[in-house]
Scaffold this motif. Structure first.
Motif, PDB file in Angstrom:
ATOM      1  N   LYS A  10       6.924   0.392  -3.287  1.00 21.04           N
ATOM      2  CA  LYS A  10       7.715   1.402  -2.778  1.00 21.04           C
ATOM      3  C   LYS A  10       6.627   2.580  -2.621  1.00 21.04           C
ATOM      4  O   LYS A  10       7.053   3.469  -1.936  1.00 21.04           O
ATOM      5  N   ARG A  11       5.445   2.662  -3.399  1.00 14.24           N
ATOM      6  CA  ARG A  11       4.700   4.021  -3.278  1.00 14.24           C
ATOM      7  C   ARG A  11       4.368   4.021  -1.820  1.00 14.24           C
ATOM      8  O   ARG A  11       3.832   3.098  -0.931  1.00 14.24           O
ATOM      9  N   ARG A  12       4.432   5.381  -0.960  1.00 12.30           N
ATOM     10  CA  ARG A  12       4.046   5.691   0.077  1.00 12.30           C
ATOM     11  C   ARG A  12       3.341   6.963   0.197  1.00 12.30           C
ATOM     12  O   ARG A  12       3.362   7.891  -0.914  1.00 12.30           O
ATOM     13  N   TYR A  96      -3.031  19.918   3.252  1.00  9.53           N
ATOM     14  CA  TYR A  96      -2.210  19.899   2.023  1.00  9.53           C
ATOM     15  C   TYR A  96      -0.648  19.654   2.114  1.00  9.53           C
ATOM     16  O   TYR A  96       0.124  19.617   1.242  1.00  9.53           O
ATOM     17  N   TYR A  97      -0.266  19.627   3.400  1.00  9.33           N
ATOM     18  CA  TYR A  97       1.173  19.466   3.560  1.00  9.33           C
ATOM     19  C   TYR A  97       2.014  20.294   2.838  1.00  9.33           C
ATOM     20  O   TYR A  97       3.188  19.904   2.474  1.00  9.33           O
ATOM     21  N   ARG A  98       1.594  21.536   2.580  1.00  9.47           N
ATOM     22  CA  ARG A  98       2.444  22.414   1.829  1.00  9.47           C
ATOM     23  C   ARG A  98       3.045  21.825   0.414  1.00  9.47           C
ATOM     24  O   ARG A  98       3.981  22.223  -0.138  1.00  9.47           O
ATOM     25  N   ASN A 131       3.833  11.644  -3.125  1.00  7.74           N
ATOM     26  CA  ASN A 131       2.478  11.920  -3.503  1.00  7.74           C
ATOM     27  C   ASN A 131       1.435  11.618  -2.234  1.00  7.74           C
ATOM     28  O   ASN A 131       2.067  10.788  -1.571  1.00  7.74           O
ATOM     29  N   CYS A 132       0.460  12.075  -2.221  1.00  2.00           N
ATOM     30  CA  CYS A 132      -0.771  11.643  -1.291  1.00  2.00           C
ATOM     31  C   CYS A 132      -2.147  11.827  -1.484  1.00  2.00           C
ATOM     32  O   CYS A 132      -2.395  12.836  -2.253  1.00  2.00           O
ATOM     33  N   TYR A 133      -2.978  10.878  -1.407  1.00  2.00           N
ATOM     34  CA  TYR A 133      -4.599  11.117  -1.609  1.00  2.00           C
ATOM     35  C   TYR A 133      -4.825  12.030  -0.388  1.00  2.00           C
ATOM     36  O   TYR A 133      -4.774  11.085   0.890  1.00  2.00           O
ATOM     37  N   VAL A 134      -5.386  12.999  -0.374  1.00  4.29           N
ATOM     38  CA  VAL A 134      -6.051  13.699   0.807  1.00  4.29           C
ATOM     39  C   VAL A 134      -7.379  14.058   0.812  1.00  4.29           C
ATOM     40  O   VAL A 134      -7.932  15.192   0.348  1.00  4.29           O
ATOM     41  N   TYR A 135      -8.235  13.353   1.384  1.00  3.77           N
ATOM     42  CA  TYR A 135      -9.695  13.395   1.644  1.00  3.77           C
ATOM     43  C   TYR A 135     -10.153  14.760   1.952  1.00  3.77           C
ATOM     44  O   TYR A 135     -10.809  15.374   1.553  1.00  3.77           O
ATOM     45  N   PHE A 136      -9.289  14.865   3.078  1.00  7.62           N
ATOM     46  CA  PHE A 136      -9.532  16.245   3.781  1.00  7.62           C
ATOM     47  C   PHE A 136      -9.361  17.558   2.828  1.00  7.62           C
ATOM     48  O   PHE A 136     -10.217  18.529   2.996  1.00  7.62           O
ATOM     49  N   GLY A 137      -8.407  17.288   1.976  1.00 11.37           N
ATOM     50  CA  GLY A 137      -8.421  18.521   0.664  1.00 11.37           C
ATOM     51  C   GLY A 137      -9.635  18.820   0.090  1.00 11.37           C
ATOM     52  O   GLY A 137      -9.647  19.427  -1.014  1.00 11.37           O
ATOM     53  N   VAL A 173       6.281   4.435   7.151  1.00 14.72           N
ATOM     54  CA  VAL A 173       5.912   3.157   6.544  1.00 14.72           C
ATOM     55  C   VAL A 173       5.092   2.322   7.181  1.00 14.72           C
ATOM     56  O   VAL A 173       5.402   1.648   8.290  1.00 14.72           O
ATOM     57  N   PRO A 174       3.822   2.607   6.880  1.00 10.77           N
ATOM     58  CA  PRO A 174       2.732   1.723   7.906  1.00 10.77           C
ATOM     59  C   PRO A 174       3.035   0.212   7.530  1.00 10.77           C
ATOM     60  O   PRO A 174       3.013  -0.109   6.409  1.00 10.77           O
ATOM     61  N   PRO A 175       2.634  -0.311   8.524  1.00  7.65           N
ATOM     62  CA  PRO A 175       2.563  -1.951   8.489  1.00  7.65           C
ATOM     63  C   PRO A 175       1.528  -2.341   7.601  1.00  7.65           C
ATOM     64  O   PRO A 175       0.443  -1.815   7.674  1.00  7.65           O
ATOM     65  N   LYS A 176       1.755  -3.272   6.825  1.00 11.30           N
ATOM     66  CA  LYS A 176       0.518  -3.866   5.801  1.00 11.30           C
ATOM     67  C   LYS A 176       0.287  -5.155   6.606  1.00 11.30           C
ATOM     68  O   LYS A 176       1.023  -6.092   6.468  1.00 11.30           O
ATOM     69  N   LYS A 177      -1.110  -5.407   6.744  1.00 10.83           N
ATOM     70  CA  LYS A 177      -1.436  -7.071   6.859  1.00 10.83           C
ATOM     71  C   LYS A 177      -1.243  -7.872   5.543  1.00 10.83           C
ATOM     72  O   LYS A 177      -1.676  -7.474   4.721  1.00 10.83           O
TER      73      LYS A 177
HETATM   74  C1  LIG Z   1      -9.408   7.476   0.416  1.00  9.00           C
HETATM   75  C2  LIG Z   1      -8.324   8.005   0.960  1.00  9.00           C
HETATM   76  C3  LIG Z   1      -8.409   9.185   1.780  1.00  9.00           C
HETATM   77  C4  LIG Z   1      -7.089   9.632   2.423  1.00  9.00           C
HETATM   78  N1  LIG Z   1      -7.273  10.920   3.006  1.00  9.00           N
HETATM   79  C5  LIG Z   1      -6.146  11.327   3.586  1.00  9.00           C
HETATM   80  C6  LIG Z   1      -6.069  12.748   4.257  1.00  9.00           C
HETATM   81  O1  LIG Z   1      -7.025  13.560   4.077  1.00  9.00           O
HETATM   82  N2  LIG Z   1      -4.990  12.788   4.865  1.00  9.00           N
HETATM   83  C7  LIG Z   1      -3.804  11.912   4.884  1.00  9.00           C
HETATM   84  O2  LIG Z   1      -2.775  12.418   5.559  1.00  9.00           O
HETATM   85  N3  LIG Z   1      -3.736  10.936   4.154  1.00  9.00           N
HETATM   86  C8  LIG Z   1      -5.062  10.387   3.684  1.00  9.00           C
HETATM   87  N4  LIG Z   1      -4.588   9.409   2.988  1.00  9.00           N
HETATM   88  C9  LIG Z   1      -3.629   8.527   2.806  1.00  9.00           C
HETATM   89  C10 LIG Z   1      -3.498   7.177   3.901  1.00  9.00           C
HETATM   90  O3  LIG Z   1      -3.591   7.780   5.265  1.00  9.00           O
HETATM   91  C11 LIG Z   1      -2.539   6.258   3.603  1.00  9.00           C
HETATM   92  O4  LIG Z   1      -2.912   6.042   2.375  1.00  9.00           O
HETATM   93  C12 LIG Z   1      -2.606   5.162   4.506  1.00  9.00           C
HETATM   94  O5  LIG Z   1      -2.035   5.684   5.835  1.00  9.00           O
HETATM   95  C13 LIG Z   1      -1.535   3.866   4.218  1.00  9.00           C
HETATM   96  O6  LIG Z   1      -0.352   4.799   3.827  1.00  9.00           O
HETATM   97  P1  LIG Z   1       0.431   4.378   2.514  1.00  9.00           P
HETATM   98  O7  LIG Z   1      -0.334   5.130   1.457  1.00  9.00           O
HETATM   99  O8  LIG Z   1       1.608   5.070   2.624  1.00  9.00           O
HETATM  100  O9  LIG Z   1       0.325   2.901   2.152  1.00  9.00           O
HETATM  101  C14 LIG Z   1      -6.032   8.957   2.194  1.00  9.00           C
HETATM  102  C15 LIG Z   1      -5.938   7.844   1.385  1.00  9.00           C
HETATM  103  C16 LIG Z   1      -7.086   7.243   0.743  1.00  9.00           C
HETATM  104  C17 LIG Z   1      -7.036   6.013  -0.104  1.00  9.00           C
END
Ligand SMILES: Cc1cc2nc3c(=O)[nH]c(=O)nc-3n(C[C@H](O)[C@H](O)[C@H](O)COP(=O)(O)O)c2cc1C
Length: 184
Positions: A10-12, A96-98, A131-137, A173-177
């Motif tokens: 479920k994690r997105r 940071y999507y606020r 939640n989201c991992y944001v490298y740009f942040g 919901v991105p497609p996963k291979k």
């Molecule tokens: C190392 C890493 C860096 C990422 N950086 C960003 C980012 O800067 N901005 C963003 O919107 N999403 C970022 N993401 C999220 C990815 O875009 C996301 O994990 C991917 O599209 C797959 O979607 P899912 O997490 O819902 O499975 C990052 C994810 C990872 C693992």
């Protein structure tokens, strides 16, 4: 399906959040889940900085946005990526999507810290937090006030940050291979 597999599935990555405070207890649970991650020789080479203040979030945005913008403009110049990139250009805060909470994972060693981050994201999902991992942040080192607030030494590496907040709308919901696997 068992609960762990269900949460993993479920994690997105969430890119929109309600303007609602996240209780400290939940943030602590997410951080503690990160802290439980495996690490080489149990070194736990990470620490966490939690940003909740509006002023600091603004400052982070001002530091990171120009870098985001440069990448965005490159993507927009390329017809192969322009369509996908375009939607991010319409977002008010595409870094940071606020998100009401931004957690920096600061440490040494990509493998260890990435495992920590994944634990945090799965924990957040299980607690109903987007939640989201944001490298740009993480591109904020130009601002000395932020460097001081994060107590960033030259050798410190930034992982994440991990955004946390109550999710708004629907996630992409991105497609996963399918997994490429060879059994021997
Ligand atoms: C190392 C890493 C860096 C990422 N950086 C960003 C980012 O800067 N901005 C963003 O919107 N999403 C970022 N993401 C999220 C990815 O875009 C996301 O994990 C991917 O599209 C797959 O979607 P899912 O997490 O819902 O499975 C990052 C994810 C990872 C693992």
């Amino acid at each position: 399906m068992n609960q762990v597999l269900d949460i993993i599935k479920k994690r997105r990555s969430w890119r929109a959040f309600e303007a609602k405070t996240v209780p400290k207890k939940l943030v602590e649970q997410v951080i503690n889940a990160g802290n439980e991650a495996p690490s080489g020789m149990n070194s736990q080479p990470w620490r966490f900085v939690v940003i909740e203040s509006e002023a600091m979030r603004r400052r982070l945005f001002d530091a990171a946005y120009p870098k985001w913008r440069r990448v965005y403009e490159d993507l927009m110049r390329n017809p192969a990526s322009a369509k996908e990139a375009e939607k991010y250009g319409k977002i008010e805060d595409p870094v940071y999507y606020r998100a009401p909470v931004v957690v920096f994972v600061i440490g040494k060693g990509a493998v260890n810290c990435a495992l920590c981050c994944e634990n945090m994201m799965l924990a957040a999902e299980s607690l109903g937090l987007g939640n989201c991992y944001v490298y740009f942040g993480s591109l904020i080192r130009d601002d000395p006030v932020i460097v001081e607030a994060l107590e960033l030494g030259e050798k410190d590496e930034i992982y994440g940050p991990i955004l946390l907040g109550y999710p708004k709308g629907k996630p992409e919901v991105p497609p996963k291979k399918p997994a490429k696997v060879k059994w021997v």
